[in-house]
Design a protein around this motif. Structure first.
Motif, PDB file in Angstrom:
ATOM      1  N   VAL A  75       7.766-123.758  -3.145  1.00 44.92           N
ATOM      2  CA  VAL A  75       6.392-124.156  -2.652  1.00 44.92           C
ATOM      3  C   VAL A  75       5.411-123.166  -3.145  1.00 44.92           C
ATOM      4  O   VAL A  75       4.217-123.549  -2.964  1.00 44.92           O
ATOM      5  CB  VAL A  75       6.914-123.838  -0.718  1.00 44.92           C
ATOM      6  CG1 VAL A  75       5.461-123.751   0.306  1.00 44.92           C
ATOM      7  CG2 VAL A  75       8.036-124.829  -0.540  1.00 44.92           C
ATOM      8  N   VAL A  76       5.614-121.648  -2.998  1.00 42.12           N
ATOM      9  CA  VAL A  76       4.348-120.760  -3.287  1.00 42.12           C
ATOM     10  C   VAL A  76       4.415-120.426  -4.323  1.00 42.12           C
ATOM     11  O   VAL A  76       3.311-120.668  -5.580  1.00 42.12           O
ATOM     12  CB  VAL A  76       5.435-119.530  -3.407  1.00 42.12           C
ATOM     13  CG1 VAL A  76       4.258-118.569  -3.662  1.00 42.12           C
ATOM     14  CG2 VAL A  76       5.398-118.913  -1.180  1.00 42.12           C
ATOM     15  N   PHE A  77       5.657-120.668  -6.099  1.00 40.90           N
ATOM     16  CA  PHE A  77       4.714-121.206  -7.221  1.00 40.90           C
ATOM     17  C   PHE A  77       4.229-122.449  -7.315  1.00 40.90           C
ATOM     18  O   PHE A  77       3.824-122.482  -8.549  1.00 40.90           O
ATOM     19  CB  PHE A  77       5.991-120.339  -7.685  1.00 40.90           C
ATOM     20  CG  PHE A  77       5.993-118.541  -7.707  1.00 40.90           C
ATOM     21  CD1 PHE A  77       6.588-118.265  -7.147  1.00 40.90           C
ATOM     22  CD2 PHE A  77       5.014-117.896  -8.226  1.00 40.90           C
ATOM     23  CE1 PHE A  77       6.889-117.056  -6.264  1.00 40.90           C
ATOM     24  CE2 PHE A  77       5.149-116.381  -7.907  1.00 40.90           C
ATOM     25  CZ  PHE A  77       5.936-115.840  -7.426  1.00 40.90           C
ATOM     26  N   GLY A  78       5.214-122.619  -6.902  1.00 44.16           N
ATOM     27  CA  GLY A  78       4.933-124.549  -7.681  1.00 44.16           C
ATOM     28  C   GLY A  78       4.185-125.406  -7.252  1.00 44.16           C
ATOM     29  O   GLY A  78       3.262-125.654  -7.791  1.00 44.16           O
ATOM     30  N   LYS A  79       4.143-125.331  -5.440  1.00 45.27           N
ATOM     31  CA  LYS A  79       2.705-126.226  -5.212  1.00 45.27           C
ATOM     32  C   LYS A  79       2.155-125.321  -5.020  1.00 45.27           C
ATOM     33  O   LYS A  79       1.370-125.550  -5.941  1.00 45.27           O
ATOM     34  CB  LYS A  79       3.356-126.435  -3.353  1.00 45.27           C
ATOM     35  CG  LYS A  79       4.527-127.570  -3.717  1.00 45.27           C
ATOM     36  CD  LYS A  79       4.449-129.172  -3.352  1.00 45.27           C
ATOM     37  CE  LYS A  79       5.472-129.395  -3.880  1.00 45.27           C
ATOM     38  NZ  LYS A  79       7.331-129.190  -3.303  1.00 45.27           N
ATOM     39  N   LEU A  80       1.924-124.051  -4.983  1.00 46.30           N
ATOM     40  CA  LEU A  80       0.425-123.384  -3.945  1.00 46.30           C
ATOM     41  C   LEU A  80       0.113-123.136  -5.824  1.00 46.30           C
ATOM     42  O   LEU A  80      -1.007-122.513  -6.081  1.00 46.30           O
ATOM     43  CB  LEU A  80       1.008-122.331  -3.153  1.00 46.30           C
ATOM     44  CG  LEU A  80       1.570-122.933  -1.866  1.00 46.30           C
ATOM     45  CD1 LEU A  80       1.976-121.734  -1.561  1.00 46.30           C
ATOM     46  CD2 LEU A  80       0.238-122.829  -1.426  1.00 46.30           C
ATOM     47  N   GLY A  81       1.189-122.031  -6.562  1.00 52.99           N
ATOM     48  CA  GLY A  81       0.946-121.585  -6.948  1.00 52.99           C
ATOM     49  C   GLY A  81       0.036-122.332  -8.343  1.00 52.99           C
ATOM     50  O   GLY A  81      -0.352-121.923  -9.574  1.00 52.99           O
ATOM     51  N   GLY A  82       0.985-123.710  -8.504  1.00 56.11           N
ATOM     52  CA  GLY A  82       0.412-125.027  -9.836  1.00 56.11           C
ATOM     53  C   GLY A  82       1.395-124.537 -10.690  1.00 56.11           C
ATOM     54  O   GLY A  82       0.684-125.006 -12.125  1.00 56.11           O
ATOM     55  N   LEU A  83       2.562-123.465 -10.736  1.00 58.46           N
ATOM     56  CA  LEU A  83       2.743-122.939 -12.389  1.00 58.46           C
ATOM     57  C   LEU A  83       4.012-124.524 -12.343  1.00 58.46           C
ATOM     58  O   LEU A  83       4.559-124.772 -12.366  1.00 58.46           O
ATOM     59  CB  LEU A  83       3.648-121.928 -11.958  1.00 58.46           C
ATOM     60  CG  LEU A  83       3.439-120.294 -11.924  1.00 58.46           C
ATOM     61  CD1 LEU A  83       4.310-119.012 -11.758  1.00 58.46           C
ATOM     62  CD2 LEU A  83       2.814-120.461 -13.205  1.00 58.46           C
ATOM     63  N   SER A  84       3.613-124.493 -13.863  1.00 54.45           N
ATOM     64  CA  SER A  84       4.065-125.865 -14.223  1.00 54.45           C
ATOM     65  C   SER A  84       6.249-125.387 -14.468  1.00 54.45           C
ATOM     66  O   SER A  84       6.294-124.330 -14.987  1.00 54.45           O
ATOM     67  CB  SER A  84       3.989-125.598 -15.884  1.00 54.45           C
ATOM     68  OG  SER A  84       4.696-125.842 -16.444  1.00 54.45           O
ATOM     69  N   THR A  85       7.096-126.553 -14.506  1.00 55.41           N
ATOM     70  CA  THR A  85       7.972-126.372 -14.439  1.00 55.41           C
ATOM     71  C   THR A  85       8.718-127.095 -16.010  1.00 55.41           C
ATOM     72  O   THR A  85       9.619-127.396 -16.281  1.00 55.41           O
ATOM     73  CB  THR A  85       8.551-126.597 -13.440  1.00 55.41           C
ATOM     74  OG1 THR A  85       8.177-127.799 -12.763  1.00 55.41           O
ATOM     75  CG2 THR A  85       8.324-125.332 -12.205  1.00 55.41           C
ATOM     76  N   ASP A  86       7.677-127.583 -17.278  1.00 55.07           N
ATOM     77  CA  ASP A  86       7.948-128.265 -17.896  1.00 55.07           C
ATOM     78  C   ASP A  86       8.695-129.707 -17.287  1.00 55.07           C
ATOM     79  O   ASP A  86       9.727-129.964 -17.544  1.00 55.07           O
ATOM     80  CB  ASP A  86       8.773-127.795 -18.914  1.00 55.07           C
ATOM     81  CG  ASP A  86       8.276-126.541 -19.499  1.00 55.07           C
ATOM     82  OD1 ASP A  86       9.061-125.833 -20.864  1.00 55.07           O
ATOM     83  OD2 ASP A  86       7.443-126.917 -20.085  1.00 55.07           O
ATOM     84  N   GLU A  87       8.121-130.403 -15.970  1.00 55.04           N
ATOM     85  CA  GLU A  87       7.876-131.218 -16.013  1.00 55.04           C
ATOM     86  C   GLU A  87       9.246-131.521 -15.048  1.00 55.04           C
ATOM     87  O   GLU A  87      10.056-132.071 -14.622  1.00 55.04           O
ATOM     88  CB  GLU A  87       8.717-132.340 -16.380  1.00 55.04           C
ATOM     89  CG  GLU A  87       7.758-132.118 -17.950  1.00 55.04           C
ATOM     90  CD  GLU A  87       5.868-132.554 -17.152  1.00 55.04           C
ATOM     91  OE1 GLU A  87       4.741-132.010 -17.527  1.00 55.04           O
ATOM     92  OE2 GLU A  87       5.729-133.635 -15.837  1.00 55.04           O
ATOM     93  N   ILE A  88      10.124-130.510 -15.291  1.00 54.48           N
ATOM     94  CA  ILE A  88      12.010-130.610 -14.399  1.00 54.48           C
ATOM     95  C   ILE A  88      11.249-130.488 -12.639  1.00 54.48           C
ATOM     96  O   ILE A  88      10.669-129.689 -12.477  1.00 54.48           O
ATOM     97  CB  ILE A  88      12.554-129.576 -14.651  1.00 54.48           C
ATOM     98  CG1 ILE A  88      13.148-129.149 -16.096  1.00 54.48           C
ATOM     99  CG2 ILE A  88      13.854-129.123 -13.998  1.00 54.48           C
ATOM    100  CD1 ILE A  88      13.708-130.192 -16.834  1.00 54.48           C
TER     101      ILE A  88
END
Lengths: 295, 265
Positions: A75-88
Motif C-alpha cells: 500500500v505504502v510503496f506500491g500504491k501511494l509511492g508508485g514504486l515499480s515492481t517490474d510488473e510483478i
C-alpha cells in the motif's frame, strides 16, 4: 605442531582440561561445540516455545506477520509511492524480499544481543558461548523455511489463478541451487556481524542503539521495496558491497524469474559473507574469555 | 596416582573502579579531555604504557594445591577471600591472569540452582534444559527423568510452566536436577540445603551419598556443620592466598581461631 595435536587428542580422550592464562587466537573448540549439540537443540526449542507461548496468536504469528507487512508495504510503496515492481504483483514482490530480510534482521539483532542479554547465565555456568549464536541462527532458519512455504503457496496462487501468471517464471532448478546459497550468505552475514556487535557492545553498550538505526538504513539500501533494475548506474559500486543484494535478488530470480544480477555479484557477496563470519567468530572468541569480568 | 585436579600458581587480578569508558560517548569525551589537558605526546605515552598503574586487587595470588580422585575438599575462608573466584576459574567461567590448572576428568559446576530455568517452560522442559546446561546428554536426562521428578516432589505439576511454581517447588526441582549429575568432578558453591526442613534433610542425605560415591568434590560453604559432615579435607584461603591445607577439622580450627584474633584486635 604434531606434538600439540597429539596432546589435544590424548587430552580429549581422557577428558582432561587445561585452564591457563594464555589466549590462542585460532584455537576455537569446534569439537566441544559438537559435544554440546543437545544443548543447542534445546535452546532452539526454548526459543520457539517461550516466544509463542507469550503471543496471542502463537505460532500463527510467524505466518501472519510477513503477510501483514507485505500488505502495508504494497500500500505504502506500491500504491501511494508508485514504486515499480517490474510488473510483478505487489504482494508477491514485497513478500519475496521480506522472507530473507526478516531472517537476516532477526538473526542479526538476536545474535548481537547474545552476550549482554544472557550475561546472567554466562556468569553462573560454563558452556561454549558459541552455542547461543548458533541456536539463534538455527531457530531463525526454521522460521525462514516456514515463511518460505507460505510464500510458495502465494506463488502458486498468483501463477495459476490470476492474470499475472505469465509474468512469473519460477525456475525449479534455480530454486534448488540458489536457496541454500541465499540462506548461507544471509546466515554468514547475520552471524558474522552479530558476533562482532556482540563483542563490541560488551564494553560499549551504547552501540546497541546504533544497531537498530543501522538496520533501518540497510533496509533501504537493499532492493526490498524496489527492484534491482531501478538502481542507477552510479550506485552500482555500493550495491556491489552489499552482500544482501545477492540474497534478495537471487531469491527473486529463482522464484519469480526476474533477471539475475550476475554470477560475479553473487560470488563477491559470498566471499564478503565468509570474511564477515570469520572476523566475527575471531572477535567473539577473543571477548568470550573476559567478558564475564567486563560486563 | 595423578591428581585429578592440579592448581598451579593461579592468580586473578581484578581492576577496580570504573572499567574505563562504558560507552562510545564517554570514550570520546575522555579522549578529548585528555587531549586538551595533557597534550598529544603525553596522551600517546599514556596509551602505550603498561596497565599496572590502574588500581587493582589480586583476588587470588599464587594459589596452588592438588586434589586426589575421591577427595571431598572444602574451601574455607571469610567473605571475599577468593573462594568463589577460584571456583569460577575452575569451572571455566572466567580465566586466570596467571598460572594454570589441570582437570583430569569431566566436571560440572553448581554455582547456583536453576541456571537457565525459563518461566514459560514446563517443569519437564526445564529439567531437560537445565540438565543439558549442566552438561548432561539428552539420553542421560531421559534415563534419570523419573528419579529427578520423584526426588523433587513436584510430580503433579511437572507439566505446568514453572512461573506458576512456588519458590519452594522451584528450588526443589532445581536442586533435584543438579543432584542427579554424574560427572566425576563437581564444583559446588553454597547451593546446599534448600527448601523446607524436611527437604533440607533429604538434600544433605543426597549430598552425602554423592560424596560417598567416589566422586571428587570441591565445596564452598559457610555452613560449618555441612563442611564438617561432608568434607574430609580443607583448604583455608585468606585474602586470595592459601594459608593451609589439611584435614577438615584442623582447617576449621584455624579459621575460627583467626576469626577470634581478628575480633580481639
Amino acid at each position: 605442531m604434531r606434538a600439540y595435536l597429539k596432546k589435544v587428542y590424548v587430552d580429549r580422550l581422557n577428558s582432561t582440561t587445561v585452564i591457563d592464562a594464555n589466549f590462542k587466537w585460532f584455537r576455537v573448540d569446534w569439537i566441544e561445540l559438537w559435544q554440546f549439540r543437545d544443548l543447542i537443540a534445546l535452546f532452539v526449542k526454548k526459543e520457539f516455545i517461550a516466544r509463542y507461548r507469550q503471543t496471542i496468536l502463537g505460532p500463527l504469528w510467524y505466518i501472519i506477520q510477513p503477510i501483514l507487512m507485505s500488505g502495508v508495504l504494497s500500500v505504502v510503496f506500491g500504491k501511494l509511492g508508485g514504486l515499480s515492481t517490474d510488473e510483478i504483483p505487489h504482494l508477491l514482490f514485497y513478500f519475496s524480499g521480506l522472507v530473507t530480510w526478516t531472517y537476516f534482521t532477526t538473526a542479526f539483532q538476536l545474535t548481537a544481543d547474545v552476550l549482554v542479554g544472557n550475561a546472567y547465565i554466562f556468569q553462573k555456568v560454563y558452556f561454549p558461548r558459541l552455542v547461543m549464536p548458533l541456536s539463534v541462527v538455527i531457530s531463525k532458519s526454521l522460521i525462514f523455511f516456514t515463511q518460505l512455504s507460505v510464500f510458495l503457496v502465494l506463488l502458486v496462487v498468483y501463477k495459476f489463478f490470476t492474470n499475472s501468471g505469465p509474468i512469473i517464471h519460477p525456475n525449479i532448478f534455480k530454486m534448488l541451487i540458489l536457496t541454500p546459497f541465499v540462506l548461507i550468505i544471509a546466515s554468514f552475514v547475520s552471524l558474522g556481524l552479530g558476533l562482532m556487535f556482540a563483542a563490541v557492545t560488551v564494553k560499549y553498550k551504547d552501540l546497541s542503539h546504533v544497531l537498530g538505526f543501522f538496520i533501518q538504513l540497510w533496509f533501504y539500501a537493499t532492493p526490498i521495496v524496489y527492484p534491482v533494475s531501478k538502481i542507477p548506474k552510479e550506485y552500482y559500486f555500493v550495491t556491489y558491497l552489499n552482500p544482501l543484494i545477492s540474497v534478495i535478488d537471487g531469491f527473486r530470480s529463482a522464484y519469480l524469474g526476474t533477471p539475475f544480477i550476475g554470477i560475479s555479484y553473487f560470488v563477491t557477496s559470498f566471499m564478503i559473507s565468509v570474511l564477515l563470519v570469520f572476523v566475527g567468530i575471531l572477535m567473539f572468541h577473543k571477548i568470550e574469555r573476559d567478558f564475564v569480568d567486563i560486563i | 596416582m595423578k591428581p585429578i585436579i592440579e592448581v598451579q600458581n593461579i592468580s586473578k587480578k581484578y581492576y577496580l573502579g570504573m572499567l574505563g569508558a562504558t560507552s562510545i560517548r564517554e570514550l570520546l569525551n575522555s579522549f578529548y579531555k585528555n587531549l586538551t589537558q595533557i597534550g598529544p605526546i603525553e596522551l600517546f605515552k599514556g596509551l602505550t604504557s603498561k596497565e599496572n598503574e590502574r588500581e587493582h586487587i589480586w583476588a587470588l595470588k599464587d594459589v596452588s594445591f592438588s586434589v586426589q580422585p575421591g577427595e571431598i575438599v572444602g574451601l574455607i575462608g571469610r567473605n571475599g577471600c577468593g573462594k568463589s573466584t577460584l571456583l569460577r576459574i575452575l569451572s571455566r567461567i572466567t580465566f586466570p591472569t596467571e598460572g594454570r590448572a589441570v582437570i583430569r576428568g569431566k566436571s560440572s559446576a553448581l554455582l547456583e540452582v536453576g541456571t537457565g530455568f525459563h518461566g514459560e517452560l514446563s517443569g519437564r522442559e526445564n529439567i531437560f534444559l537445565n540438565g543439558a546446561i549442566l552438561g548432561m546428554r539428552k539420553r542421560e536426562i531421559e534415563k534419570k527423568f523419573d528419579a529427578i521428578v520423584d526426588f523433587s516432589e513436584v510430580e503433579k505439576f511437572i507439566d505446568t510452566p514453572i512461573k506458576h511454581y512456588s519458590s519452594g517447588m522451584y528450588v526443589r526441582l532445581a536442586f533435584s536436577v543438579a543432584a542427579h549429575l554424574e560427572q566425576p568432578i563437581l564444583f559446588v558453591d553454597e547451593v546446599l540445603a534448600v527448601g523446607d526442613g524436611a527437604f533440607q534433610t533429604k538434600c544433605i542425605e543426597k549430598m552425602k551419598s554423592v560424596a560417598h560415591s567416589g566422586r571428587t568434590i570441591l565445596f564452598v560453604s559457610h555452613d560449618e556443620k555441612a563442611v564438617r559432615r561432608l568434607c574430609n579435607r580443607g583448604i583455608y584461603l585468606k585474602q586470595g592466598r592459601v594459608v593451609a591445607t589439611g584435614p577438615t577439622s584442623e582447617m576449621l580450627e584455624l579459621y575460627s581461631d583467626d576469626g577470634k584474633f581478628e575480633n580481639v584486635a
